[in-house]
Design a protein around this motif. Sequence first.
Motif, PDB file in Angstrom:
ATOM      1  N   LEU A  14       0.876  -1.363  -0.129  1.00 54.67           N
ATOM      2  CA  LEU A  14       0.097  -0.060  -0.134  1.00 54.67           C
ATOM      3  C   LEU A  14       0.932   1.300  -0.085  1.00 54.67           C
ATOM      4  O   LEU A  14       0.677   2.157  -0.780  1.00 54.67           O
ATOM      5  CB  LEU A  14      -1.001   0.065   1.216  1.00 54.67           C
ATOM      6  CG  LEU A  14      -1.887   1.155   1.274  1.00 54.67           C
ATOM      7  CD1 LEU A  14      -2.859   1.423   0.192  1.00 54.67           C
ATOM      8  CD2 LEU A  14      -2.469   1.232   2.622  1.00 54.67           C
ATOM      9  N   PHE A  15       1.985   1.294   0.892  1.00 54.15           N
ATOM     10  CA  PHE A  15       2.739   2.419   0.876  1.00 54.15           C
ATOM     11  C   PHE A  15       3.510   2.606  -0.464  1.00 54.15           C
ATOM     12  O   PHE A  15       3.706   3.781  -0.920  1.00 54.15           O
ATOM     13  CB  PHE A  15       3.874   2.266   1.974  1.00 54.15           C
ATOM     14  CG  PHE A  15       3.377   2.123   3.535  1.00 54.15           C
ATOM     15  CD1 PHE A  15       2.029   2.794   3.685  1.00 54.15           C
ATOM     16  CD2 PHE A  15       3.877   1.669   4.368  1.00 54.15           C
ATOM     17  CE1 PHE A  15       1.292   2.665   5.037  1.00 54.15           C
ATOM     18  CE2 PHE A  15       3.368   1.629   5.697  1.00 54.15           C
ATOM     19  CZ  PHE A  15       2.012   2.233   5.878  1.00 54.15           C
ATOM     20  N   PHE A  16       3.890   1.647  -1.185  1.00 53.67           N
ATOM     21  CA  PHE A  16       4.611   1.656  -2.485  1.00 53.67           C
ATOM     22  C   PHE A  16       3.971   2.074  -3.467  1.00 53.67           C
ATOM     23  O   PHE A  16       4.211   3.073  -4.178  1.00 53.67           O
ATOM     24  CB  PHE A  16       5.189   0.181  -2.865  1.00 53.67           C
ATOM     25  CG  PHE A  16       6.255   0.283  -3.834  1.00 53.67           C
ATOM     26  CD1 PHE A  16       7.503   0.881  -3.739  1.00 53.67           C
ATOM     27  CD2 PHE A  16       5.814  -0.343  -4.721  1.00 53.67           C
ATOM     28  CE1 PHE A  16       8.318   1.003  -4.869  1.00 53.67           C
ATOM     29  CE2 PHE A  16       6.603  -0.357  -6.337  1.00 53.67           C
ATOM     30  CZ  PHE A  16       7.730   0.427  -6.153  1.00 53.67           C
ATOM     31  N   ILE A  17       2.464   1.596  -3.479  1.00 54.91           N
ATOM     32  CA  ILE A  17       1.485   2.141  -4.413  1.00 54.91           C
ATOM     33  C   ILE A  17       1.475   3.554  -4.227  1.00 54.91           C
ATOM     34  O   ILE A  17       1.181   4.378  -5.144  1.00 54.91           O
ATOM     35  CB  ILE A  17       0.323   1.207  -4.503  1.00 54.91           C
ATOM     36  CG1 ILE A  17       0.716  -0.166  -5.107  1.00 54.91           C
ATOM     37  CG2 ILE A  17      -0.690   1.925  -5.408  1.00 54.91           C
ATOM     38  CD1 ILE A  17       1.305  -0.140  -6.311  1.00 54.91           C
ATOM     39  N   THR A  18       1.133   3.915  -2.866  1.00 46.97           N
ATOM     40  CA  THR A  18       0.939   5.335  -2.884  1.00 46.97           C
ATOM     41  C   THR A  18       2.109   6.290  -3.071  1.00 46.97           C
ATOM     42  O   THR A  18       1.924   7.220  -3.661  1.00 46.97           O
ATOM     43  CB  THR A  18       0.663   5.600  -1.124  1.00 46.97           C
ATOM     44  OG1 THR A  18      -0.373   4.627  -0.725  1.00 46.97           O
ATOM     45  CG2 THR A  18       0.473   7.040  -0.650  1.00 46.97           C
ATOM     46  N   GLY A  19       3.483   5.651  -2.932  1.00 50.17           N
ATOM     47  CA  GLY A  19       4.513   6.419  -3.313  1.00 50.17           C
ATOM     48  C   GLY A  19       4.637   6.595  -4.769  1.00 50.17           C
ATOM     49  O   GLY A  19       4.945   7.810  -5.234  1.00 50.17           O
ATOM     50  N   LEU A  20       4.106   5.653  -5.392  1.00 52.09           N
ATOM     51  CA  LEU A  20       4.091   5.930  -6.932  1.00 52.09           C
ATOM     52  C   LEU A  20       2.946   6.943  -7.267  1.00 52.09           C
ATOM     53  O   LEU A  20       3.312   7.464  -8.309  1.00 52.09           O
ATOM     54  CB  LEU A  20       4.074   4.274  -7.746  1.00 52.09           C
ATOM     55  CG  LEU A  20       5.037   3.524  -7.431  1.00 52.09           C
ATOM     56  CD1 LEU A  20       4.412   1.941  -8.085  1.00 52.09           C
ATOM     57  CD2 LEU A  20       6.336   3.863  -7.939  1.00 52.09           C
ATOM     58  N   LEU A  21       1.960   6.764  -6.801  1.00 52.68           N
ATOM     59  CA  LEU A  21       0.878   7.825  -7.138  1.00 52.68           C
ATOM     60  C   LEU A  21       1.390   9.100  -6.838  1.00 52.68           C
ATOM     61  O   LEU A  21       0.754   9.997  -7.720  1.00 52.68           O
ATOM     62  CB  LEU A  21      -0.488   7.172  -6.691  1.00 52.68           C
ATOM     63  CG  LEU A  21      -1.111   5.871  -7.149  1.00 52.68           C
ATOM     64  CD1 LEU A  21      -2.246   5.301  -6.286  1.00 52.68           C
ATOM     65  CD2 LEU A  21      -1.281   5.917  -8.516  1.00 52.68           C
ATOM     66  N   THR A  22       1.705   9.322  -5.716  1.00 47.58           N
ATOM     67  CA  THR A  22       2.165  10.699  -5.295  1.00 47.58           C
ATOM     68  C   THR A  22       3.233  11.012  -6.280  1.00 47.58           C
ATOM     69  O   THR A  22       3.413  12.287  -6.215  1.00 47.58           O
ATOM     70  CB  THR A  22       2.522  10.743  -3.591  1.00 47.58           C
ATOM     71  OG1 THR A  22       3.526   9.726  -3.498  1.00 47.58           O
ATOM     72  CG2 THR A  22       1.240  10.576  -2.910  1.00 47.58           C
ATOM     73  N   GLY A  23       4.023  10.257  -6.659  1.00 47.04           N
ATOM     74  CA  GLY A  23       5.011  10.630  -7.761  1.00 47.04           C
ATOM     75  C   GLY A  23       4.551  11.252  -8.938  1.00 47.04           C
ATOM     76  O   GLY A  23       5.029  12.161  -9.387  1.00 47.04           O
ATOM     77  N   VAL A  24       3.365  10.634  -9.257  1.00 45.86           N
ATOM     78  CA  VAL A  24       2.731  11.093 -10.341  1.00 45.86           C
ATOM     79  C   VAL A  24       2.104  12.557 -10.027  1.00 45.86           C
ATOM     80  O   VAL A  24       2.406  13.528 -11.015  1.00 45.86           O
ATOM     81  CB  VAL A  24       1.660  10.147 -10.856  1.00 45.86           C
ATOM     82  CG1 VAL A  24       0.724  10.721 -12.036  1.00 45.86           C
ATOM     83  CG2 VAL A  24       2.022   8.968 -11.460  1.00 45.86           C
ATOM     84  N   TRP A  25       1.545  12.716  -8.993  1.00 48.50           N
ATOM     85  CA  TRP A  25       0.936  13.909  -8.482  1.00 48.50           C
ATOM     86  C   TRP A  25       2.135  14.974  -8.368  1.00 48.50           C
ATOM     87  O   TRP A  25       2.030  16.114  -8.899  1.00 48.50           O
ATOM     88  CB  TRP A  25       0.496  14.002  -7.021  1.00 48.50           C
ATOM     89  CG  TRP A  25       0.090  15.104  -6.391  1.00 48.50           C
ATOM     90  CD1 TRP A  25      -0.592  16.034  -6.843  1.00 48.50           C
ATOM     91  CD2 TRP A  25      -0.340  15.067  -4.872  1.00 48.50           C
ATOM     92  NE1 TRP A  25      -1.014  16.856  -5.850  1.00 48.50           N
ATOM     93  CE2 TRP A  25      -0.850  16.280  -4.715  1.00 48.50           C
ATOM     94  CE3 TRP A  25      -0.137  14.169  -4.078  1.00 48.50           C
ATOM     95  CZ2 TRP A  25      -1.322  16.779  -3.388  1.00 48.50           C
ATOM     96  CZ3 TRP A  25      -0.403  14.667  -2.415  1.00 48.50           C
ATOM     97  CH2 TRP A  25      -1.129  15.582  -2.403  1.00 48.50           C
ATOM     98  N   LYS A  26       3.492  14.745  -7.842  1.00 51.34           N
ATOM     99  CA  LYS A  26       4.653  15.422  -8.016  1.00 51.34           C
ATOM    100  C   LYS A  26       5.051  16.049  -9.252  1.00 51.34           C
ATOM    101  O   LYS A  26       5.297  17.018  -9.574  1.00 51.34           O
ATOM    102  CB  LYS A  26       5.885  14.562  -7.149  1.00 51.34           C
ATOM    103  CG  LYS A  26       6.991  15.408  -6.824  1.00 51.34           C
ATOM    104  CD  LYS A  26       8.042  14.589  -6.263  1.00 51.34           C
ATOM    105  CE  LYS A  26       9.399  15.370  -6.198  1.00 51.34           C
ATOM    106  NZ  LYS A  26      10.345  14.590  -5.460  1.00 51.34           N
ATOM    107  N   TYR A  27       4.882  15.078 -10.068  1.00 48.43           N
ATOM    108  CA  TYR A  27       5.612  15.192 -11.485  1.00 48.43           C
ATOM    109  C   TYR A  27       4.369  16.558 -12.035  1.00 48.43           C
ATOM    110  O   TYR A  27       5.079  17.370 -12.590  1.00 48.43           O
ATOM    111  CB  TYR A  27       5.560  14.095 -12.337  1.00 48.43           C
ATOM    112  CG  TYR A  27       5.763  14.583 -13.888  1.00 48.43           C
ATOM    113  CD1 TYR A  27       6.592  15.080 -14.293  1.00 48.43           C
ATOM    114  CD2 TYR A  27       4.606  14.278 -14.629  1.00 48.43           C
ATOM    115  CE1 TYR A  27       6.826  15.452 -15.671  1.00 48.43           C
ATOM    116  CE2 TYR A  27       4.794  14.894 -16.063  1.00 48.43           C
ATOM    117  CZ  TYR A  27       6.059  15.407 -16.387  1.00 48.43           C
ATOM    118  OH  TYR A  27       6.081  15.700 -17.718  1.00 48.43           O
TER     119      TYR A  27
END
Length: 149
Positions: A14-27
Amino acid sequence: MSLAEKLCLSAAALFFITGLLTGVWKYACIARSPRAAAPRYVDIAHRSSLMYSFAALLLAWLARYSVYPDWLNTLAAASALSFFALAIGTYIIHGILRDTSNQLRKPHRLGTASLPGWLIHGFMVALIVAEIGGSLILSTGALTGIWNL
């Protein structure tokens, strides 16, 4: 597989997927920003999610080798993981609201509201106890097991 291990591995995913999704948000924030920068708590949410995902994997490994009873390992893992999740959630909320660049700076902001200092500091004390305490229990249990102490 013990319940503690299942909790840790589930949280890691869950944390890893959250990290990937927040990475898209960050980009997306960087791409729209004239300074090519994301808001501070968008960046923090992204990085902390990724770091906590690997911390959860470490806790799973420690739980696997711990000599302590499953109920204690589960309690220790759940305590640490809960505060990892609450921290990530707090960072995401501040990233969405863009209400602060430092959640510990006074006055403590949540959107347009001010939060009392005792609430913030109480949360931080609970976080410290849960994360360090849970990790310490799993670590001592695993080290005792692998060194046959």
